[in-house]
Design an enzyme around this catalytic site. Structure first.
Site, PDB file in Angstrom:
ATOM      1  N   HIS A  39       1.561   0.878  -2.291  1.00  0.00           N
ATOM      2  CA  HIS A  39       2.659  -0.079  -2.126  1.00  0.00           C
ATOM      3  C   HIS A  39       3.820   0.169  -3.091  1.00  0.00           C
ATOM      4  O   HIS A  39       4.883  -0.404  -2.933  1.00  0.00           O
ATOM      5  CB  HIS A  39       2.134  -1.530  -2.247  1.00  0.00           C
ATOM      6  CG  HIS A  39       1.942  -2.022  -3.647  1.00  0.00           C
ATOM      7  ND1 HIS A  39       0.726  -1.927  -4.318  1.00  0.00           N
ATOM      8  CD2 HIS A  39       2.799  -2.636  -4.491  1.00  0.00           C
ATOM      9  CE1 HIS A  39       0.863  -2.456  -5.527  1.00  0.00           C
ATOM     10  NE2 HIS A  39       2.123  -2.903  -5.653  1.00  0.00           N
ATOM     11  N   ASP A  94      -4.730   0.780  -0.564  1.00  0.00           N
ATOM     12  CA  ASP A  94      -3.533   0.832  -1.420  1.00  0.00           C
ATOM     13  C   ASP A  94      -3.709   1.954  -2.455  1.00  0.00           C
ATOM     14  O   ASP A  94      -3.949   1.716  -3.642  1.00  0.00           O
ATOM     15  CB  ASP A  94      -3.351  -0.536  -2.091  1.00  0.00           C
ATOM     16  CG  ASP A  94      -2.006  -0.651  -2.783  1.00  0.00           C
ATOM     17  OD1 ASP A  94      -1.125   0.213  -2.524  1.00  0.00           O
ATOM     18  OD2 ASP A  94      -1.829  -1.591  -3.577  1.00  0.00           O
ATOM     19  N   SER A 191       1.815  -1.878 -11.131  1.00  0.00           N
ATOM     20  CA  SER A 191       1.152  -1.354  -9.932  1.00  0.00           C
ATOM     21  C   SER A 191       1.096   0.170  -9.943  1.00  0.00           C
ATOM     22  O   SER A 191       2.069   0.840 -10.319  1.00  0.00           O
ATOM     23  CB  SER A 191       1.911  -1.789  -8.680  1.00  0.00           C
ATOM     24  OG  SER A 191       1.751  -3.161  -8.501  1.00  0.00           O
TER      25      SER A 191
END
Lengths: 241, 445
Positions: A39, A94, A191
């Site tokens: 992502h 992900d 992330s």
């Protein structure tokens, strides 16, 4: 990183700083691959085709300094086929790999992390380190921060999620870490960074998870892509390197 | 009458034969033979009245160059001078027969003599014999050297070294292009050991097969007009081998034996208009050319199947000991063969053997190497040890082999760096994962 500490040079030498659709993280595998979250490349609720530049930096704990060390051009991007950009509550798959154009020269501040080879790395309570250049409380980080978090009970995380009336997917390819009682967590901008566990037997650091999603920051558990489930895919992409 | 003799015998008789001839008559027959033939005449019957010295009736035979013969009487009778079985052969082409009878007042029947019956024919004229009989009287028609008779003619020829001239009788020395191709033989000046002719321009060429060398040995006597002070002013013998002059000789001293080292020798013999020397003679022989024994220039060169002797068209192959390579000039050779040439030299010089150089070892990415033998020496049997930049990289190893084994490379006889297990491939330095030099430490408890 919420409630974390400033990392010293060489504490997390695999840490990558990415700037694609905003800050992100990653971890060096070998000498020319970056493991990150899908992502960071294809953010949820961001439907347009991504034309963002892929800036990847390595080798320092300070944002300004790491950017001075030059961008590492990317030869190839590989996103896991299970990742669904259009499903905002589903972070399944992900995980992504960035192949650098050129191999990097390893040194004390730039070293790869290992991949997991057994499930014991996901034992309840096993402490791992999450590092990143993401937000801390309300401030943007200038230096790499890290936080030490325990692997949480899967059922507890599930219950916690449902109690919040969240319908987010918490699949077997994810695990959760942290504790609602702790004011420690990863946050936006972290992330793609990894949940790193030190194997006491081999004295090696292993990337067991990838910072993926959470409900806010430091208000409960964080959810991580379970790397061991993707090792075969990673190795295939890296051509068994 | 004029008669033409042919090869088949023809009859000639006295008038009225076999009836008794009349007295007081004279008949002449001129018998002519074709060119190259003589006339032969034989009496088969002869019956003339005998008289003292044939002063009465007679037959006279005359031919050019010889005295006439007169005959009378009867065959087998002691009276007169009958010809008997004698053959008359003209020395030239013609023969004349004259039949003469004395007039007589006596009764014709008192003289019953038949006359004669003769056979004449053309027979080959041996001009050569006639020449030798003639001596030097007719030098223009005499063969100067050799005469060869054949039926109807003759021809002349000359001794070796002389050429028949246009007059077909005289001979003149001709030695301007004498060629000798046998493996051995004799050569001499014209007339040797008699004095050689004047004004000679002789060229004697000896040509034998490539790969042979000619040896010349002069025989005694050796005699060419000379002068005490000036070198060969009158006559001289020049010798050339492969076009190079190897000597000019005259006088009475026999030249030394000559090894010409050539398969092509020319002898030029010039004489002036005078002199009375006996000339020269030589015996030439041939020997197959040999090349010098090949010798190596260093201790690393090997000559395969070394022979005791090498001659024309033989060859040798040179190789090197293990770890060395053939070098010719600055050129590396994969093989070397030298062939013995027809001049007794090798067609290419002996090469050298130089130790194989593997060159600078390849750089190992994220690693390096060090010499375990002499530093910087990359020749045969040199050894290096590759290593990786630890602790960030580690050498990729196979099961059962250590890093030091994997990293050892030796300069081989083939001139390449090789590892016993990996061959020419250099090792790989792989990143070491999960080993931070400065890992995070929790101190606060």
């Amino acid at each position: 990183i919420i409630g974390g500490a400033k990392a010293k040079m060489g504490n997390f030498p695999w840490q990558a700083f990415t700037n694609i659709h905003g800050r992100g993280g990653g971890a060096l595998l070998g000498d020319r691959w970056i493991l990150t979250a899908a992502h960071t490349l294809y953010p949820k609720q961001h439907n347009e085709q991504s034309n963002a530049s892929l800036d990847v930096f390595l080798g320092h704990t300070n944002v300004e300094e790491i950017m001075k060390l030059a961008n590492h051009p990317i030869r190839r991007v590989s996103v896991h086929p299970d990742y669904r950009q259009d499903e905002s509550n589903n972070f399944e798959g992900d995980i992504a790999l960035l192949e650098l154009e050129n191999s990097v020269t390893l040194g004390p501040n730039l070293l790869p992390i290992c991949l997991p080879d057994n499930e014991t790395y996901y034992d309840l309570g096993l402490m791992g380190y999450v590092s990143g250049f993401g937000v801390m409380e309300e401030k943007i980080a200038h230096d790499l921060k890290y936080v030490r978090l325990p692997v949480a009970n899967r059922q507890t995380c599930e219950t916690w999620l449902r109690r919040k009336n969240r319908m987010d997917v918490f699949s077997q390819n994810m695990f959760c870490a942290g504790d609602p009682s702790l004011k420690q967590d990863a946050c936006q901008g972290d992330s793609g960074g990894v949940f790193a566990v030190r194997d006491q037997n081999t004295d090696r650091w292993v990337a067991t998870g990838i910072v993926s999603w959470g409900i806010g920051c430091s208000r409960g558990y964080g959810f991580y892509t379970k790397v061991i489930n993707y090792v075969d895919w990673i190795k295939k992409e890296m051509e068994e390197e | 009458s004029d008669l033409l003799a042919q090869q088949l015998p023809q009859q000639l008789t006295s008038p009225g034969y076999p009836e008794p001839y009349h007295k007081g008559q004279e008949n002449t027959a001129d018998i002519q033979a074709p060119e190259g033939f003589a006339v032969r005449l034989v009496f088969q019957d002869f019956d003339l009245e005998p008289s003292q010295d044939c002063a009465g009736d007679s037959v006279t035979i005359s031919a050019s160059g010889s005295d006439p013969s007169q005959f009378c009487g009867q065959q087998g009778s002691p009276l007169g001078r009958p010809p008997g079985q004698r053959e008359f052969v003209s020395s030239g082409r013609s023969l004349r027969l004259t039949f003469r009878t004395q007039p007589s007042m006596e009764n014709k029947t008192a003289h019953l003599h038949k006359g004669f019956l003769a056979l004449y024919q053309a027979v080959d004229l041996d001009e050569c014999a006639s020449q030798s009989e003639a001596g030097e009287e007719d030098p223009q028609h005499r063969c100067q050297h050799l005469c060869h008779n054949y039926i109807g003619g003759y021809f002349c020829s000359c001794h070796p070294g002389y050429e028949l001239q246009k007059d077909r009788h005289s001979c003149q020395a001709e030695c301007s292009s004498e060629l000798y191709t046998e493996a051995s033989g004799y050569l001499s000046s014209l007339g040797y050991p008699q004095p050689y002719p004047p004004d000679l321009r002789c060229n004697y060429s000896i040509r034998v097969e490539r790969g042979l060398t000619l040896h010349l040995k002069f025989l005694e006597p050796f005699e060419i007009d000379d002068h005490q002070q000036v070198h060969c002013p009158y006559d001289q013998l020049q010798i050339y081998a492969n076009g190079k002059n190897i000597g000019e000789f005259c006088g009475k001293q026999r030249p030394p034996d000559l090894d010409t080292s050539s398969n092509a020798v020319d002898l030029l013999f010039f004489t002036d208009e005078s002199g009375d020397s006996r000339g020269w003679k030589l015996h030439y022989t041939t020997e197959i050319i040999k090349c010098p024994q090949p010798k190596t220039l260093d201790e690393f060169t090997i000559i395969q199947n070394l022979q005791i002797q090498y001659q024309f068209r033989d060859y040798f192959i040179a190789t090197c000991k293990q770890g060395y390579q053939l070098i010719e000039g600055n050129q590396v050779l994969h093989s070397f063969t030298a062939v013995c040439q027809d001049d007794g030299t090798w067609h290419r010089p002996m090469p050298r053997c130089k130790i194989k150089d593997c060159g600078q070892p390849r750089n190992l990415p994220n690693g390096a190497f060090r010499y375990t033998t002499t530093m910087g020496v990359n020749t045969y049997k040199a050894r290096i040890q590759y290593y990786c930049k630890e602790p960030y990289y580690k050498m990729q190893t196979r099961a059962g082999s250590s890093e030091s084994e994997q990293g050892v490379y030796t300069c081989t006889a083939q001139g390449v760096w090789k590892n016993e297990q990996k061959g020419e491939k250099i090792p790989r330095c792989l990143p070491v994962c999960g080993k931070p030099v400065n890992p995070v430490e929790q101190t606060q408890r």
